[in-house]
Design a protein around this motif. Structure first.
Motif, PDB file in Angstrom:
ATOM      1  N   ILE A  77       1.322  11.860   0.155  1.00  0.00           N
ATOM      2  CA  ILE A  77       0.956  10.732   1.016  1.00  0.00           C
ATOM      3  C   ILE A  77       1.940   9.586   0.851  1.00  0.00           C
ATOM      4  O   ILE A  77       2.598   9.449  -0.192  1.00  0.00           O
ATOM      5  N   GLU A  78       2.055   8.773   1.901  1.00  0.00           N
ATOM      6  CA  GLU A  78       3.007   7.657   1.904  1.00  0.00           C
ATOM      7  C   GLU A  78       2.320   6.313   1.745  1.00  0.00           C
ATOM      8  O   GLU A  78       2.955   5.337   1.374  1.00  0.00           O
ATOM      9  N   ASN A  79       1.008   6.262   2.018  1.00  0.00           N
ATOM     10  CA  ASN A  79       0.299   4.988   1.998  1.00  0.00           C
ATOM     11  C   ASN A  79      -1.144   5.207   1.547  1.00  0.00           C
ATOM     12  O   ASN A  79      -1.727   6.263   1.799  1.00  0.00           O
ATOM     13  N   VAL A  80      -1.729   4.217   0.898  1.00  0.00           N
ATOM     14  CA  VAL A  80      -3.107   4.314   0.420  1.00  0.00           C
ATOM     15  C   VAL A  80      -4.089   4.558   1.564  1.00  0.00           C
ATOM     16  O   VAL A  80      -5.142   5.175   1.392  1.00  0.00           O
ATOM     17  N   GLN A  81      -3.716   4.120   2.772  1.00  0.00           N
ATOM     18  CA  GLN A  81      -4.597   4.293   3.926  1.00  0.00           C
ATOM     19  C   GLN A  81      -4.834   5.783   4.216  1.00  0.00           C
ATOM     20  O   GLN A  81      -5.914   6.180   4.651  1.00  0.00           O
ATOM     21  N   GLU A  82      -3.828   6.623   3.952  1.00  0.00           N
ATOM     22  CA  GLU A  82      -3.941   8.055   4.246  1.00  0.00           C
ATOM     23  C   GLU A  82      -5.020   8.723   3.397  1.00  0.00           C
ATOM     24  O   GLU A  82      -5.775   9.567   3.875  1.00  0.00           O
ATOM     25  N   ILE A  83      -5.096   8.362   2.119  1.00  0.00           N
ATOM     26  CA  ILE A  83      -6.106   8.972   1.253  1.00  0.00           C
ATOM     27  C   ILE A  83      -7.499   8.438   1.588  1.00  0.00           C
ATOM     28  O   ILE A  83      -8.483   9.169   1.530  1.00  0.00           O
ATOM     29  N   ILE A  84      -7.578   7.160   2.011  1.00  0.00           N
ATOM     30  CA  ILE A  84      -8.861   6.587   2.434  1.00  0.00           C
ATOM     31  C   ILE A  84      -9.365   7.325   3.677  1.00  0.00           C
ATOM     32  O   ILE A  84     -10.529   7.732   3.752  1.00  0.00           O
ATOM     33  N   ASP A  85      -8.470   7.525   4.647  1.00  0.00           N
ATOM     34  CA  ASP A  85      -8.844   8.241   5.875  1.00  0.00           C
ATOM     35  C   ASP A  85      -9.281   9.671   5.565  1.00  0.00           C
ATOM     36  O   ASP A  85     -10.214  10.192   6.183  1.00  0.00           O
ATOM     37  N   GLY A 106       0.789  -1.223   0.000  1.00  0.00           N
ATOM     38  CA  GLY A 106       0.000   0.000   0.000  1.00  0.00           C
ATOM     39  C   GLY A 106       0.818   1.269   0.000  1.00  0.00           C
ATOM     40  O   GLY A 106       0.264   2.374  -0.056  1.00  0.00           O
ATOM     41  N   GLY A 107       2.147   1.135   0.073  1.00  0.00           N
ATOM     42  CA  GLY A 107       3.019   2.307  -0.003  1.00  0.00           C
ATOM     43  C   GLY A 107       3.025   2.888  -1.413  1.00  0.00           C
ATOM     44  O   GLY A 107       2.582   2.249  -2.367  1.00  0.00           O
ATOM     45  N   LEU A 108       3.524   4.118  -1.546  1.00  0.00           N
ATOM     46  CA  LEU A 108       3.511   4.803  -2.840  1.00  0.00           C
ATOM     47  C   LEU A 108       4.923   5.079  -3.345  1.00  0.00           C
ATOM     48  O   LEU A 108       5.796   5.499  -2.575  1.00  0.00           O
ATOM     49  N   GLN A 109       5.114   4.843  -4.635  1.00  0.00           N
ATOM     50  CA  GLN A 109       6.376   5.134  -5.307  1.00  0.00           C
ATOM     51  C   GLN A 109       6.240   6.445  -6.075  1.00  0.00           C
ATOM     52  O   GLN A 109       5.147   6.812  -6.510  1.00  0.00           O
ATOM     53  N   PRO A 110       7.351   7.196  -6.247  1.00  0.00           N
ATOM     54  CA  PRO A 110       7.269   8.492  -6.938  1.00  0.00           C
ATOM     55  C   PRO A 110       6.846   8.362  -8.397  1.00  0.00           C
ATOM     56  O   PRO A 110       7.016   7.311  -9.019  1.00  0.00           O
ATOM     57  N   ILE A 111       6.299   9.449  -8.929  1.00  0.00           N
ATOM     58  CA  ILE A 111       5.833   9.486 -10.317  1.00  0.00           C
ATOM     59  C   ILE A 111       6.631  10.536 -11.096  1.00  0.00           C
ATOM     60  O   ILE A 111       7.379  11.325 -10.509  1.00  0.00           O
ATOM     61  N   LYS A 112       6.455  10.552 -12.405  1.00  0.00           N
ATOM     62  CA  LYS A 112       7.080  11.558 -13.256  1.00  0.00           C
ATOM     63  C   LYS A 112       6.039  12.604 -13.656  1.00  0.00           C
ATOM     64  O   LYS A 112       4.859  12.299 -13.788  1.00  0.00           O
ATOM     65  N   GLY A 113       6.503  13.843 -13.846  1.00  0.00           N
ATOM     66  CA  GLY A 113       5.628  14.887 -14.378  1.00  0.00           C
ATOM     67  C   GLY A 113       4.677  15.507 -13.384  1.00  0.00           C
ATOM     68  O   GLY A 113       3.630  16.039 -13.770  1.00  0.00           O
ATOM     69  N   ALA A 114       5.026  15.498 -12.098  1.00  0.00           N
ATOM     70  CA  ALA A 114       4.107  16.041 -11.085  1.00  0.00           C
ATOM     71  C   ALA A 114       3.829  17.530 -11.298  1.00  0.00           C
ATOM     72  O   ALA A 114       2.706  17.991 -11.091  1.00  0.00           O
ATOM     73  N   LEU A 115       4.841  18.296 -11.714  1.00  0.00           N
ATOM     74  CA  LEU A 115       4.638  19.745 -11.878  1.00  0.00           C
ATOM     75  C   LEU A 115       3.674  20.081 -13.017  1.00  0.00           C
ATOM     76  O   LEU A 115       2.717  20.837 -12.796  1.00  0.00           O
ATOM     77  N   PRO A 116       3.878  19.557 -14.245  1.00  0.00           N
ATOM     78  CA  PRO A 116       2.880  19.873 -15.282  1.00  0.00           C
ATOM     79  C   PRO A 116       1.476  19.371 -14.947  1.00  0.00           C
ATOM     80  O   PRO A 116       0.486  20.005 -15.317  1.00  0.00           O
TER      81      PRO A 116
END
Length: 511
Positions: A156-164, A112-122
């Protein structure tokens, strides 16, 4: 139940909002449509494991997911979190009507942890333009997205955070990034400084002129004469980036996934690719196009060390981007344009052995060998390099001198003043910002010569056998020298200095 959540796709340096429609109905099956690539098709396994390990489940019903617009190809694993939230809302495991007000992106790990993505600024810029309230993304990318004001950015670091958060149980706070404070704090701390360079005063002067006018430059000299050392210090004397330039540069590095939690880029980029680089890696492209080195150097410096060692076809693909200051990559179904306004700094030995007309040199080369070596660089490419300067070895007396040379800060102040003069000169022209970008018409308008200067230039071209292509380059460089002197007109001493900087145009250069 049908729900809509939103993600985003990046093409070039611009983002496009993707609507993810999730429908759960009677039956069994998992159907993902809308031109997803293999990484997105595999997301069901990551989502199932991530939800199970956090106390939720993938419903055992017929799940149909459409990624609209359906004719646009979606790539990468950054849609995992978008799909997971859509499934949870559609199955009633999250009870919230707010999910469609946010852009949601992130790659899920099995825990459930999150890995970084590309293109966050645009993506963040597009989200603000389209009126979204906020943006959920991995914490590693939060700083770069938080550059955009008036958008709530939640790292966020984990899917649980967005659910909460959507359940109203969490205390998630938006990331705050003070763009101007971070920008100003990093302006006066260059990693490399010209005060480290012993001697080479004439070359430093040449580098100052190149920086002031945005001129491309090539350094020619034997091994150990300081070519690379000088080139690495060029960014330290370039004018500080404006906020607009910093955002442009950050956006490109964001798309390439090279920011590493730095937020806004403060220093001008310095890129130094190895001579074995391919033409796709240099200008950008690939089956899934990515920016190349020339775009990564946008608003900064591209340093090509040992220029003749690069493959000729690699160098030739730079000709159009050097002229247009952008590179266009065309495929059957789409065309992408990356900005590539950079200063080209190249270095080379004068011969294969590295030494030129030196009887005491350890390795000597015949005139034929030298001609063959230099012919690896085409005339049209040299035509786009304004300044050619010979770099000689530093004598022992200078190397052992304990006195410090002029530092980069003082040189940069003079360069910045010259750039301000050019900004006023070209204020009404959107395509020209400094002297190196002038076209023939502008050269005739801003580089008018008096009779004395004209005769000096004519005599120099005849006596030194300068080629015709050197004429405009000399005028551009002399205009920059005049700007450094705060002179309204180009004078004969400015022309005389500019003539010195066309070594490779002299037919007698090979001796």
């Amino acid at each position: 139940m049908l729900v809509k959540v939103f993600g985003s796709a990046v093409f070039g340096v611009e983002a496009t909002t993707i609507t993810v429609e999730v429908n759960i109905d009677k039956g069994i099956g998992y159907h993902l449509v809308g031109l997803p690539d293999n990484a997105i098709k595999e997301s069901s396994y990551r989502i199932a494991a991530a939800l199970k390990n956090n106390g939720y489940s993938l419903p055992g019903k017929k799940i149909t997911i459409n990624m609209a617009p359906a004719d646009l190809r979606k790539e990468g694993s950054a849609y995992d979190l978008t799909l997971a939230v859509g499934i949870l809302v559609a199955s009633g495991q999250i009870k919230s009507e707010e999910t469609d007000r946010y852009i949601i992106m992130g790659e899920l790990s099995l825990d459930g942890g999150l890995q970084p993505i590309k293109g966050a600024l645009p993506i963040a810029i597009k989200a603000k333009e389209e009126g979204f309230k906020g943006f959920f993304l991995p914490k590693q990318n939060a700083k770069e997205a938080a550059i955009v004001s008036d958008l709530d950015v939640y790292g966020i670091e984990n899917v649980q955070e967005i659910i909460d958060f959507f359940e109203g149980n969490g205390t998630l706070e938006p990331t705050i990034f003070n763009t101007r404070e971070a920008f100003n704090r990093a302006l006066h701390f260059p990693e490399f400084d010209f005060s480290d360079v012993k001697g080479q005063e004439s070359i430093k002067r040449c580098m100052e002129i190149a920086a002031a006018g945005g001129h491309n430059i090539i350094l020619i000299g034997p091994p150990g004469s300081g070519k690379t050392m000088l080139a690495k210090r060029l960014p330290s004397i370039l004018p500080p980036m404006t906020i607009r330039e910093a955002l442009e540069t950050t956006k490109i590095h964001s798309v390439a996934g090279k920011l590493k939690e730095t937020g806004l880029m403060h220093q001008r980029p310095f890129r130094s690719p190895h001579h074995t680089i391919s033409n796709v890696a240099l200008v950008g492209g690939g089956s899934y196009p990515q920016p190349g080195e020339i775009s990564m150097a946008h608003n900064g410096v591209l340093f090509l060390d040992e220029l003749p060692e690069f493959k000729r076809d690699v160098l030739e693909v730079m000709r159009q981007p050097l002229e247009d200051r952008e590179v266009t990559i065309s495929r059957a179904k789409f065309t992408i344009t990356y900005p590539s306004s950079f200063m080209l700094v190249a270095s080379m030995n004068p011969s294969p052995g590295g030494y030129f007309n030196d009887p005491d040199a350890p390795v000597s080369s015949s005139p034929n060998e030298m001609q063959r070596y230099l012919s690896k660089i085409s005339g049209p490419l040299l035509d786009r390099i304004d300044i050619h300067i010979e770099v000689t070895p530093v004598p022992f007396e200078k190397l052992s001198d304990e006195r410090r040379s002029e530092n980069s800060h003082d040189i940069r102040e003079r360069v910045t003043r010259a750039r301000e003069i050019q900004s006023l000169r070209f204020a009404e022209n959107q395509t020209v910002n400094y002297n190196a970008q002038m076209n023939t018409k502008q050269i005739r308008e801003y580089c008018k010569l008096d009779e004395q200067s004209l005769q000096l230039l004519k005599k120099a071209m005849e006596r030194l056998n300068l080629s015709a292509r050197a004429y405009d380059r000399i005028l551009k460089v002399s205009r920059t020298i005049a700007d450094l002197d705060s002179s309204e007109n180009v004078l004969s001493n400015h022309i005389a200095e500019a003539i010195q900087y066309r070594s490779l145009d002299r037919e007698s250069w090979l001796g």
